[in-house]
Design an enzyme around this catalytic site. Structure first.
Site, mmCIF file in Angstrom:
data_model
loop_
_atom_site.group_PDB
_atom_site.id
_atom_site.type_symbol
_atom_site.label_atom_id
_atom_site.label_comp_id
_atom_site.label_asym_id
_atom_site.label_seq_id
_atom_site.Cartn_x
_atom_site.Cartn_y
_atom_site.Cartn_z
ATOM 1 N N ARG A 163 0.819 -1.221 0.000
ATOM 2 C CA ARG A 163 0.000 0.000 0.000
ATOM 3 C C ARG A 163 0.853 1.272 0.000
ATOM 4 O O ARG A 163 0.496 2.269 0.612
ATOM 5 C CB ARG A 163 -0.954 0.013 1.205
ATOM 6 C CG ARG A 163 -1.952 -1.128 1.239
ATOM 7 C CD ARG A 163 -2.922 -1.068 0.069
ATOM 8 N NE ARG A 163 -3.903 -2.146 0.168
ATOM 9 C CZ ARG A 163 -3.744 -3.362 -0.333
ATOM 10 N NH1 ARG A 163 -2.642 -3.643 -1.003
ATOM 11 N NH2 ARG A 163 -4.663 -4.290 -0.205
ATOM 12 N N SER A 235 -11.082 0.140 2.354
ATOM 13 C CA SER A 235 -10.317 -0.144 3.570
ATOM 14 C C SER A 235 -9.801 1.154 4.174
ATOM 15 O O SER A 235 -8.986 1.839 3.552
ATOM 16 C CB SER A 235 -9.149 -1.082 3.260
ATOM 17 O OG SER A 235 -9.620 -2.315 2.766
ATOM 18 N N GLU A 331 -5.587 4.668 5.698
ATOM 19 C CA GLU A 331 -5.174 4.456 4.321
ATOM 20 C C GLU A 331 -5.536 5.595 3.374
ATOM 21 O O GLU A 331 -4.718 6.005 2.552
ATOM 22 C CB GLU A 331 -5.760 3.131 3.803
ATOM 23 C CG GLU A 331 -5.240 2.766 2.439
ATOM 24 C CD GLU A 331 -5.472 1.302 2.101
ATOM 25 O OE1 GLU A 331 -5.715 1.027 0.910
ATOM 26 O OE2 GLU A 331 -5.408 0.451 2.996
#
Length: 335
Positions: A163, A235, A331
């Site tokens: 990520r 997410s 995130e």
């Protein structure tokens, strides 16, 4: 190029948080992007660049310029069995995956049904069900804001990791992605190693790529809310990476802690497990809550402000830190 003023950004972010942009410019070509950036320079303002708006949280109005990347186009060059597919940054990611499958260009099946635009994919190094973008990425082309030139970066130069990428660090706000080139294959090689995916397949070792894509889409649909009905940013927390020594100590105390061994003596923990075990799964406070089926998806049920969403997330972070000594990193990008 059309410059709009005082635009409500609610429909341009999947969390549906209310925010206004003083100026809003949608660019469909490199020339329009250059014009938009010149407009920003004239105003001495740095732009906020968005794509599909599926990974952002606006905590207030943008007293400046929002540039939305709307470039379109998909091209493919064959190199033997390899398919070098170049997609413009404004293409919808899910639609790109479906298009490639229909053409017999394989490698993206596990990444189907991920919301957002193509240009955002390398920034996050999107991943799902055993495959990350880094597995198929060939290069990224974009506008270098410091040198005012168009340049390409190789997979290695993008510095992709879990990520993460160079676009979140050295090139943050300095490089605007205009297209992405993927190295796919005309020969199907289904990736079915991910346990949750294998469990859904009747015969995982003899499935087609189309069946993998269909199954992944089905799993995602059953577990993740549709942002058009339940506004969310996917997410909301990353799976934390911790040192092996800390992981051993946690596992002694919490033997069922979901985790995976990673390179460099690190261990990845399941953020969903941490949130769930901290009592937040399905919990709702006012108009914001954690989805009852997915513990790391925050839903903005009543269209509250981005600040309200972040404050709610902070409560979860504090509880996880107090119980497990682990920091949950948000995130989405917060503005």
């Amino acid at each position: 190029m059309n410059i709009l003023q005082n635009i409500d950004l609610r429909s341009f972010n999947t969390l549906a948080v209310p925010a206004n942009a003083a100026y809003f410019i949608e660019v469909a070509s490199l020339a329009e992007l250059q014009q938009a950036l010149e407009f920003c320079r004239e105003r001495r303002q740095s732009p906020v660049v968005i794509g599909g708006g599926s990974n952002v949280v606006f905590t207030g109005d943008i007293d400046g310029v929002v540039i939305r990347i709307a470039m379109r186009g998909i091209e493919c060059t064959m190199q033997g069995d390899d398919c070098l597919v170049t997609a413009a940054a404004g293409e919808n990611w899910h639609e790109l995956v479906c298009y490639c499958l229909a053409q017999g260009w394989y490698g993206l099946e596990n990444l189907i049904a991920i919301p957002g635009s193509v240009g955002a994919a390398p920034i996050q190094n999107i991943g799902a069900y055993g495959v990350e973008l880094s597995r198929v990425l060939e290069s990224v082309t974009g506008w270098d804001c410091e040198t005012s030139t168009l340049r390409s970066l190789s997979l290695e130069q993008c510095k992709l990791s879990y990520r993460d990428s160079i676009f979140k660090h050295e090139l943050k706000d300095k490089f605007i992605i205009t297209s992405v080139t993927l190295r796919l294959s005309s020969k199907a090689k289904p990736e079915v190693s991910y346990p949750a995916l294998r469990a859904e397949l009747a015969d995982p070792d003899s499935v087609t790529s189309e069946q993998v894509a269909e199954t992944v889409a089905k799993i995602r649909s059953s577990k993740l809310p549709d942002y058009r009905r339940e506004p969310n940013a996917g997410s909301f927390f990353k799976n934390p990476l911790i040192e092996a020594e800390q992981a051993r100590a946690l596992l002694e105390q919490f033997p069922t802690l979901a985790h995976w061994a990673m390179p460099n003596a690190q261990v990845k923990l399941a953020a969903a497990w941490l949130v769930d075990q901290s009592g937040w799964k399905g919990r709702r406070e006012g108009g914001v809550g954690v989805h009852p089926k997915q513990a790391i998806v925050l839903v903005n049920y009543e269209g509250l402000s981005g600040t309200a969403v972040i404050e709610f997330a902070a409560q979860i972070q504090a509880d996880v830190m107090a119980k497990y000594g682990v920091n949950l990193e948000i995130e989405p990008r917060v503005y």
